[in-house]
Scaffold this motif. Structure first.
Motif, PDB file in Angstrom:
ATOM      1  N   TYR A 147       0.847  -1.184   0.000  1.00  0.00           N
ATOM      2  CA  TYR A 147       0.000   0.000   0.000  1.00  0.00           C
ATOM      3  C   TYR A 147       0.889   1.244   0.000  1.00  0.00           C
ATOM      4  CZ  TYR A 147      -3.784  -3.028   1.774  1.00  0.00           C
ATOM      5  OH  TYR A 147      -4.724  -4.014   1.953  1.00  0.00           O
ATOM      6  N   GLY A 161      -5.973   7.919   3.210  1.00  0.00           N
ATOM      7  CA  GLY A 161      -5.924   6.524   3.619  1.00  0.00           C
ATOM      8  C   GLY A 161      -4.956   5.749   2.738  1.00  0.00           C
ATOM      9  N   PHE A 201     -13.402  -2.978   9.213  1.00  0.00           N
ATOM     10  CA  PHE A 201     -12.347  -2.849  10.207  1.00  0.00           C
ATOM     11  C   PHE A 201     -12.186  -1.386  10.624  1.00  0.00           C
ATOM     12  CE2 PHE A 201     -10.447  -7.039   9.479  1.00  0.00           C
ATOM     13  CZ  PHE A 201     -10.909  -7.334   8.213  1.00  0.00           C
ATOM     14  N   TYR A 261      -8.824   0.646  11.983  1.00  0.00           N
ATOM     15  CA  TYR A 261      -7.404   0.619  12.269  1.00  0.00           C
ATOM     16  C   TYR A 261      -7.005   1.926  12.935  1.00  0.00           C
ATOM     17  CZ  TYR A 261      -6.216  -3.588   9.570  1.00  0.00           C
ATOM     18  OH  TYR A 261      -6.106  -4.877   9.115  1.00  0.00           O
ATOM     19  N   GLN A 310      -3.728   4.441  13.724  1.00  0.00           N
ATOM     20  CA  GLN A 310      -2.370   4.760  13.298  1.00  0.00           C
ATOM     21  C   GLN A 310      -1.820   5.866  14.188  1.00  0.00           C
ATOM     22  OE1 GLN A 310      -1.624   6.632   9.404  1.00  0.00           O
ATOM     23  NE2 GLN A 310       0.014   5.144   9.069  1.00  0.00           N
ATOM     24  N   ARG A 321       3.262   5.601  13.002  1.00  0.00           N
ATOM     25  CA  ARG A 321       2.812   5.145  11.672  1.00  0.00           C
ATOM     26  C   ARG A 321       2.365   3.692  11.630  1.00  0.00           C
ATOM     27  NH1 ARG A 321       7.604   7.237   8.939  1.00  0.00           N
ATOM     28  NH2 ARG A 321       8.016   5.070   8.422  1.00  0.00           N
ATOM     29  N   GLN A 322       2.627   2.938  12.692  1.00  0.00           N
ATOM     30  CA  GLN A 322       2.239   1.538  12.688  1.00  0.00           C
ATOM     31  C   GLN A 322       0.725   1.405  12.603  1.00  0.00           C
ATOM     32  OE1 GLN A 322       4.484  -1.269  13.025  1.00  0.00           O
ATOM     33  NE2 GLN A 322       2.657  -2.358  12.397  1.00  0.00           N
ATOM     34  N   MET A 323       0.232   0.574  11.711  1.00  0.00           N
ATOM     35  CA  MET A 323      -1.200   0.327  11.574  1.00  0.00           C
ATOM     36  C   MET A 323      -1.594  -0.775  12.566  1.00  0.00           C
ATOM     37  SD  MET A 323      -2.426   2.335   9.229  1.00  0.00           S
ATOM     38  CE  MET A 323      -3.912   1.616   8.582  1.00  0.00           C
ATOM     39  N   LEU A 363      -4.749  -2.935  14.270  1.00  0.00           N
ATOM     40  CA  LEU A 363      -6.158  -3.295  14.191  1.00  0.00           C
ATOM     41  C   LEU A 363      -6.842  -3.041  15.529  1.00  0.00           C
ATOM     42  CD1 LEU A 363      -8.482  -4.583  12.575  1.00  0.00           C
ATOM     43  CD2 LEU A 363      -7.768  -6.784  13.541  1.00  0.00           C
ATOM     44  N   ARG A 390     -12.980  -5.454  14.384  1.00  0.00           N
ATOM     45  CA  ARG A 390     -13.489  -5.864  13.086  1.00  0.00           C
ATOM     46  C   ARG A 390     -14.902  -6.427  13.231  1.00  0.00           C
ATOM     47  NH1 ARG A 390      -9.857 -11.205  11.685  1.00  0.00           N
ATOM     48  NH2 ARG A 390     -10.307 -12.387  13.560  1.00  0.00           N
ATOM     49  N   PHE A 409      -8.653   4.827  10.891  1.00  0.00           N
ATOM     50  CA  PHE A 409      -9.099   4.527   9.543  1.00  0.00           C
ATOM     51  C   PHE A 409     -10.148   3.423   9.562  1.00  0.00           C
ATOM     52  CE2 PHE A 409      -6.234   7.036   7.058  1.00  0.00           C
ATOM     53  CZ  PHE A 409      -5.085   7.162   7.823  1.00  0.00           C
ATOM     54  N   GLN A 444     -13.361  -4.740   3.463  1.00  0.00           N
ATOM     55  CA  GLN A 444     -12.621  -5.825   2.815  1.00  0.00           C
ATOM     56  C   GLN A 444     -13.558  -6.697   2.012  1.00  0.00           C
ATOM     57  OE1 GLN A 444     -10.461  -8.684   5.360  1.00  0.00           O
ATOM     58  NE2 GLN A 444      -8.743  -8.315   3.984  1.00  0.00           N
ATOM     59  N   LYS A 480      -8.909  -7.499  -0.627  1.00  0.00           N
ATOM     60  CA  LYS A 480      -8.410  -6.149  -0.833  1.00  0.00           C
ATOM     61  C   LYS A 480      -9.059  -5.232   0.191  1.00  0.00           C
ATOM     62  CE  LYS A 480      -8.156  -6.932  -5.794  1.00  0.00           C
ATOM     63  NZ  LYS A 480      -8.663  -6.514  -7.120  1.00  0.00           N
ATOM     64  N   LEU A 481      -8.225  -4.519   0.934  1.00  0.00           N
ATOM     65  CA  LEU A 481      -8.726  -3.546   1.897  1.00  0.00           C
ATOM     66  C   LEU A 481      -8.912  -2.199   1.214  1.00  0.00           C
ATOM     67  CD1 LEU A 481      -6.779  -4.012   5.248  1.00  0.00           C
ATOM     68  CD2 LEU A 481      -9.246  -4.054   4.948  1.00  0.00           C
ATOM     69  N   PHE A 512      -9.645   1.694   2.165  1.00  0.00           N
ATOM     70  CA  PHE A 512      -9.591   2.559   3.326  1.00  0.00           C
ATOM     71  C   PHE A 512     -10.338   3.862   3.104  1.00  0.00           C
ATOM     72  CE2 PHE A 512      -6.537   0.630   6.236  1.00  0.00           C
ATOM     73  CZ  PHE A 512      -5.923  -0.308   5.434  1.00  0.00           C
ATOM     74  N   GLY A 513     -10.862   4.413   4.189  1.00  0.00           N
ATOM     75  CA  GLY A 513     -11.345   5.778   4.188  1.00  0.00           C
ATOM     76  C   GLY A 513     -10.166   6.728   4.360  1.00  0.00           C
ATOM     77  N   THR A 514     -10.444   8.025   4.387  1.00  0.00           N
ATOM     78  CA  THR A 514      -9.382   9.030   4.463  1.00  0.00           C
ATOM     79  C   THR A 514      -8.934   9.306   5.894  1.00  0.00           C
ATOM     80  OG1 THR A 514     -11.089  10.724   4.391  1.00  0.00           O
ATOM     81  CG2 THR A 514      -9.996  10.184   2.320  1.00  0.00           C
TER      82      THR A 514
END
Lengths: 114, 113
Positions: free
Chosen positions: A35, A42, B35, B37, B39, B43-45, B47, B50, B91, B95, B100-101, B103-105
């Motif tokens: 990604y 996002g 989901f 997430y 951050q 920066r680590q995503m 979870l 879900r 976020f 899925q 494929k995930l 994501f929103g903004t």
């Protein structure tokens, strides 16, 4: 168990240069993903792989290439870097078995192209 | 194409209070996963929680819970007893069956002491 690892953490490239972002996972996951995250946005899928030898394009594949020769590794290649590729890149993996659909993310690589 | 919309760019909450982050999505599928997430500045995503679309019961993980309204295509996150460590970007993600995930903004959450 290191999970998903990415190298390098940071990189500055000049326009036109090439580089490979490394991604490895030690969880024996079949599915792997790349990604990119642009500022204030996002994550968007670049490429993904459902197993060794199999890759497919995501939403924003232009300017990138991938390969998957082993289950563990999924490198992302940037050819002829452009300023539009300045972003944070995340690699992720997923077991894709039963209900275990969670994707595990690496720490990211911040890339700047100038 | 499936889309995920987070209409709140920023939210703030007082420590120990409750905050709700909104998410809507668009899909023609009936079977999917949603989901949230987190951050942090690292920066680590991470979870958070879900939800399987076929389950009517809302998911809960400790102080985090969701309000899943399938017909309205809404998936909000409620954080109870907010803590300073909850401050982060959140976020929402959708899925598909192909994993494929989307994501929103994101919503930036600030927590004030």
């Amino acid at each position: 168990n290191a999970g998903v690892t990415q190298t390098p953490k940071f990189r500055i490239l000049k326009i036109g240069q090439s580089m490979t972002l490394q991604c490895a996972q030690d969880m024996n996951h079949n599915y792997m993903y790349w990604y990119r995250q642009d500022p204030g946005m996002g994550l968007k899928l670049i490429y993904y792989s459902v197993g060794a030898g199999i890759t497919d394009k995501g939403e924003v594949p232009n300017g990138y290439n991938v390969s998957r020769s082993t289950t563990e590794d999924f490198p992302l290649r940037l050819e002829l870097a452009a300023p539009s590729q300045t972003s944070v890149y995340f690699c992720a993996s997923s077991p894709r078995t039963g209900e275990l659909y969670e994707q595990y993310f690496g720490p990211g690589t911040r890339l700047t192209v100038t | 194409a499936q889309t995920v919309t987070q209409s709140q760019p920023e939210m703030s909450v007082q420590e120990a209070e409750t905050v709700t982050l909104s998410c809507t999505y668009d899909t023609s599928e009936s079977d999917y996963y949603l989901f949230w997430y987190k951050q942090p500045p690292s920066r680590q995503m991470i979870l958070v929680i879900r939800q399987e679309a076929y389950k009517q019961q809302n998911a809960t993980e400790n102080r985090f819970s969701v309000n899943f309204q399938k017909a309205a295509k809404s998936f909000s996150l409620k954080i109870s007893d907010s803590q300073l460590g909850d401050a982060a970007m959140y976020f929402c993600a959708y899925q598909e069956g192909t994993d494929k995930l989307i994501f929103g903004t994101g919503t930036r959450l600030q927590v004030f002491p």
